[in-house]
Design an enzyme around this catalytic site. Structure first.
Site, PDB file in Angstrom:
ATOM      1  N   PRO A   9      20.431 -17.392  24.357  1.00  0.00           N
ATOM      2  CA  PRO A   9      19.497 -18.359  24.918  1.00  0.00           C
ATOM      3  C   PRO A   9      19.948 -19.814  24.789  1.00  0.00           C
ATOM      4  O   PRO A   9      20.518 -20.206  23.765  1.00  0.00           O
ATOM      5  CB  PRO A   9      18.210 -18.133  24.106  1.00  0.00           C
ATOM      6  CG  PRO A   9      18.656 -17.432  22.868  1.00  0.00           C
ATOM      7  CD  PRO A   9      19.834 -16.601  23.276  1.00  0.00           C
ATOM      8  N   ASN A  10      19.694 -20.542  25.848  1.00  0.00           N
ATOM      9  CA  ASN A  10      19.943 -21.994  25.952  1.00  0.00           C
ATOM     10  C   ASN A  10      21.421 -22.353  26.080  1.00  0.00           C
ATOM     11  O   ASN A  10      21.758 -23.516  26.284  1.00  0.00           O
ATOM     12  CB  ASN A  10      19.306 -22.752  24.767  1.00  0.00           C
ATOM     13  CG  ASN A  10      17.816 -22.507  24.699  1.00  0.00           C
ATOM     14  OD1 ASN A  10      17.131 -22.727  25.691  1.00  0.00           O
ATOM     15  ND2 ASN A  10      17.308 -22.028  23.583  1.00  0.00           N
ATOM     16  N   ARG A  17      23.202 -29.897  27.003  1.00  0.00           N
ATOM     17  CA  ARG A  17      22.335 -29.646  25.841  1.00  0.00           C
ATOM     18  C   ARG A  17      22.909 -30.312  24.588  1.00  0.00           C
ATOM     19  O   ARG A  17      24.017 -29.971  24.154  1.00  0.00           O
ATOM     20  CB  ARG A  17      22.270 -28.129  25.605  1.00  0.00           C
ATOM     21  CG  ARG A  17      21.494 -27.741  24.374  1.00  0.00           C
ATOM     22  CD  ARG A  17      21.668 -26.261  24.044  1.00  0.00           C
ATOM     23  NE  ARG A  17      20.926 -25.916  22.871  1.00  0.00           N
ATOM     24  CZ  ARG A  17      21.092 -24.792  22.183  1.00  0.00           C
ATOM     25  NH1 ARG A  17      21.981 -23.890  22.586  1.00  0.00           N
ATOM     26  NH2 ARG A  17      20.370 -24.556  21.112  1.00  0.00           N
ATOM     27  N   TYR A  22      26.907 -29.856  20.599  1.00  0.00           N
ATOM     28  CA  TYR A  22      27.602 -28.775  21.320  1.00  0.00           C
ATOM     29  C   TYR A  22      28.715 -29.262  22.239  1.00  0.00           C
ATOM     30  O   TYR A  22      29.382 -28.452  22.885  1.00  0.00           O
ATOM     31  CB  TYR A  22      26.576 -27.951  22.121  1.00  0.00           C
ATOM     32  CG  TYR A  22      25.525 -27.310  21.231  1.00  0.00           C
ATOM     33  CD1 TYR A  22      25.877 -26.317  20.332  1.00  0.00           C
ATOM     34  CD2 TYR A  22      24.198 -27.720  21.278  1.00  0.00           C
ATOM     35  CE1 TYR A  22      24.922 -25.733  19.496  1.00  0.00           C
ATOM     36  CE2 TYR A  22      23.237 -27.143  20.450  1.00  0.00           C
ATOM     37  CZ  TYR A  22      23.616 -26.157  19.571  1.00  0.00           C
ATOM     38  OH  TYR A  22      22.678 -25.579  18.744  1.00  0.00           O
ATOM     39  N   ASN A  71      27.918 -15.123  21.036  1.00  0.00           N
ATOM     40  CA  ASN A  71      27.144 -16.243  20.505  1.00  0.00           C
ATOM     41  C   ASN A  71      25.693 -15.943  20.860  1.00  0.00           C
ATOM     42  O   ASN A  71      25.265 -16.146  21.992  1.00  0.00           O
ATOM     43  CB  ASN A  71      27.594 -17.572  21.123  1.00  0.00           C
ATOM     44  CG  ASN A  71      26.883 -18.757  20.491  1.00  0.00           C
ATOM     45  OD1 ASN A  71      25.886 -18.581  19.784  1.00  0.00           O
ATOM     46  ND2 ASN A  71      27.371 -19.965  20.727  1.00  0.00           N
ATOM     47  N   ALA A  74      19.922 -18.733  19.088  1.00  0.00           N
ATOM     48  CA  ALA A  74      18.864 -18.673  18.076  1.00  0.00           C
ATOM     49  C   ALA A  74      18.479 -17.244  17.705  1.00  0.00           C
ATOM     50  O   ALA A  74      17.920 -17.007  16.621  1.00  0.00           O
ATOM     51  CB  ALA A  74      17.642 -19.447  18.555  1.00  0.00           C
ATOM     52  N   ASP A  84      20.884  -4.006  15.003  1.00  0.00           N
ATOM     53  CA  ASP A  84      20.931  -2.548  15.198  1.00  0.00           C
ATOM     54  C   ASP A  84      21.853  -2.185  16.356  1.00  0.00           C
ATOM     55  O   ASP A  84      22.616  -1.216  16.278  1.00  0.00           O
ATOM     56  CB  ASP A  84      19.529  -2.000  15.490  1.00  0.00           C
ATOM     57  CG  ASP A  84      18.647  -1.970  14.254  1.00  0.00           C
ATOM     58  OD1 ASP A  84      19.174  -2.173  13.134  1.00  0.00           O
ATOM     59  OD2 ASP A  84      17.432  -1.751  14.395  1.00  0.00           O
ATOM     60  N   GLU A  95      30.999 -12.579  15.815  1.00  0.00           N
ATOM     61  CA  GLU A  95      29.891 -13.552  15.952  1.00  0.00           C
ATOM     62  C   GLU A  95      30.489 -14.950  16.007  1.00  0.00           C
ATOM     63  O   GLU A  95      31.299 -15.293  15.141  1.00  0.00           O
ATOM     64  CB  GLU A  95      28.969 -13.420  14.723  1.00  0.00           C
ATOM     65  CG  GLU A  95      27.890 -14.492  14.658  1.00  0.00           C
ATOM     66  CD  GLU A  95      27.064 -14.415  13.361  1.00  0.00           C
ATOM     67  OE1 GLU A  95      27.178 -13.415  12.610  1.00  0.00           O
ATOM     68  OE2 GLU A  95      26.316 -15.375  13.106  1.00  0.00           O
ATOM     69  N   HIS A  97      29.719 -19.283  16.656  1.00  0.00           N
ATOM     70  CA  HIS A  97      28.828 -20.421  16.856  1.00  0.00           C
ATOM     71  C   HIS A  97      29.673 -21.650  17.105  1.00  0.00           C
ATOM     72  O   HIS A  97      30.701 -21.837  16.451  1.00  0.00           O
ATOM     73  CB  HIS A  97      27.928 -20.649  15.633  1.00  0.00           C
ATOM     74  CG  HIS A  97      27.087 -19.455  15.328  1.00  0.00           C
ATOM     75  ND1 HIS A  97      25.985 -19.117  16.082  1.00  0.00           N
ATOM     76  CD2 HIS A  97      27.236 -18.489  14.396  1.00  0.00           C
ATOM     77  CE1 HIS A  97      25.481 -17.989  15.606  1.00  0.00           C
ATOM     78  NE2 HIS A  97      26.220 -17.579  14.587  1.00  0.00           N
ATOM     79  N   ILE A  98      29.217 -22.464  18.020  1.00  0.00           N
ATOM     80  CA  ILE A  98      29.923 -23.703  18.347  1.00  0.00           C
ATOM     81  C   ILE A  98      29.787 -24.682  17.181  1.00  0.00           C
ATOM     82  O   ILE A  98      30.757 -25.297  16.746  1.00  0.00           O
ATOM     83  CB  ILE A  98      29.329 -24.301  19.650  1.00  0.00           C
ATOM     84  CG1 ILE A  98      29.559 -23.320  20.814  1.00  0.00           C
ATOM     85  CG2 ILE A  98      29.935 -25.673  19.942  1.00  0.00           C
ATOM     86  CD1 ILE A  98      28.710 -23.614  22.037  1.00  0.00           C
ATOM     87  N   SER A  99      28.572 -24.811  16.687  1.00  0.00           N
ATOM     88  CA  SER A  99      28.321 -25.741  15.576  1.00  0.00           C
ATOM     89  C   SER A  99      28.487 -25.007  14.249  1.00  0.00           C
ATOM     90  O   SER A  99      28.472 -23.772  14.201  1.00  0.00           O
ATOM     91  CB  SER A  99      26.890 -26.292  15.680  1.00  0.00           C
ATOM     92  OG  SER A  99      25.938 -25.242  15.541  1.00  0.00           O
ATOM     93  N   ARG A 104      23.642 -27.350   9.091  1.00  0.00           N
ATOM     94  CA  ARG A 104      22.445 -27.740   9.843  1.00  0.00           C
ATOM     95  C   ARG A 104      21.177 -27.278   9.107  1.00  0.00           C
ATOM     96  O   ARG A 104      21.214 -27.019   7.908  1.00  0.00           O
ATOM     97  CB  ARG A 104      22.559 -27.179  11.260  1.00  0.00           C
ATOM     98  CG  ARG A 104      23.802 -27.718  11.995  1.00  0.00           C
ATOM     99  CD  ARG A 104      23.907 -27.183  13.407  1.00  0.00           C
ATOM    100  NE  ARG A 104      22.750 -27.600  14.217  1.00  0.00           N
ATOM    101  CZ  ARG A 104      22.457 -27.065  15.401  1.00  0.00           C
ATOM    102  NH1 ARG A 104      23.229 -26.122  15.916  1.00  0.00           N
ATOM    103  NH2 ARG A 104      21.399 -27.481  16.068  1.00  0.00           N
TER     104      ARG A 104
HETATM  105  C1  DQA Z   1      24.481 -21.826  18.024  1.00  0.00           C
HETATM  106  C2  DQA Z   1      23.761 -22.167  16.722  1.00  0.00           C
HETATM  107  C3  DQA Z   1      22.339 -21.630  16.731  1.00  0.00           C
HETATM  108  O1  DQA Z   1      21.690 -21.959  15.516  1.00  0.00           O
HETATM  109  C4  DQA Z   1      21.556 -22.229  17.878  1.00  0.00           C
HETATM  110  O2  DQA Z   1      20.268 -21.667  17.930  1.00  0.00           O
HETATM  111  C5  DQA Z   1      22.261 -22.093  19.185  1.00  0.00           C
HETATM  112  C6  DQA Z   1      23.703 -22.320  19.235  1.00  0.00           C
HETATM  113  C7  DQA Z   1      25.881 -22.461  18.082  1.00  0.00           C
HETATM  114  O3  DQA Z   1      26.662 -22.035  18.934  1.00  0.00           O
HETATM  115  O4  DQA Z   1      26.186 -23.390  17.334  1.00  0.00           O
HETATM  116  O5  DQA Z   1      21.647 -21.877  20.227  1.00  0.00           O
HETATM  117  O6  DQA Z   1      24.642 -20.431  18.102  1.00  0.00           O
END
Ligand code: DQA
Length: 137
Positions: A9-10, A17, A22, A71, A74, A84, A95, A97-99, A104
């Site tokens: 999501p997002n 964003r 990001y 990724n 949230a 699962d 897994e 994550h960009i950040s 955080r």
């Molecule tokens: C994220 C980190 C998550 O906490 C956040 O909800 C995102 C992006 C990242 O790529 O840093 O949507 O997965």
């Protein structure tokens, strides 16, 4: 080699964003860069804002692809259903994550999916995706 990148999501809003967190690259531009850098790898991309759709895509590719770069946005911090699902696949999942989620808010420090994944890469900006691909190579 076939690799599936999945964004949750997002992450369709990358580029606009919260660029301070990001960056300002769109995912489409970054995918172009990745595909040029790895011409021998099939890199497929899927994004959804909907948890169940992410699970459906994981199930579709998770028995035939060589690797999945996920990724989960949230949903990382909320989803037992994704945990699962990842456990039930044959294809290894990284897994990403960009950040750096650990720098955080505290609610981002826990991941429901890490323990089901082969590994975790976070905090390297968009390069987190490339590092995950490197790990499969
Ligand atoms: C994220 C980190 C998550 O906490 C956040 O909800 C995102 C992006 C990242 O790529 O840093 O949507 O997965």
């Amino acid at each position: 080699m076939k690799i599936q990148i999945i964004n949750g999501p997002n992450l369709n809003l990358l580029g606009t964003r919260e660029p301070g967190i990001y960056g300002s690259d769109t995912m489409e531009a970054y995918l172009d860069t990745l595909r040029k850098r790895y011409p021998d790898i099939d890199i497929d991309y899927y994004q959804s804002n909907i948890e169940g759709e992410l699970i459906t895509k994981l199930q579709q590719v998770g028995f035939t692809y060589d690797g999945i770069v996920l990724n989960a946005g949230a949903y990382t911090h909320t989803s037992i259903a994704l945990h699962d699902c990842i456990r039930s696949l044959k294809t290894p999942v990284i897994e990403v994550h960009i950040s750096n989620v650990h720098k955080r808010e505290e609610f981002r420090h826990h991941s429901y999916i890490s323990s089901a994944c082969r590994g975790v890469i976070c905090g390297f900006g968009m390069d987190s995706y490339r590092l995950a691909i490197e790990s499969f190579i």
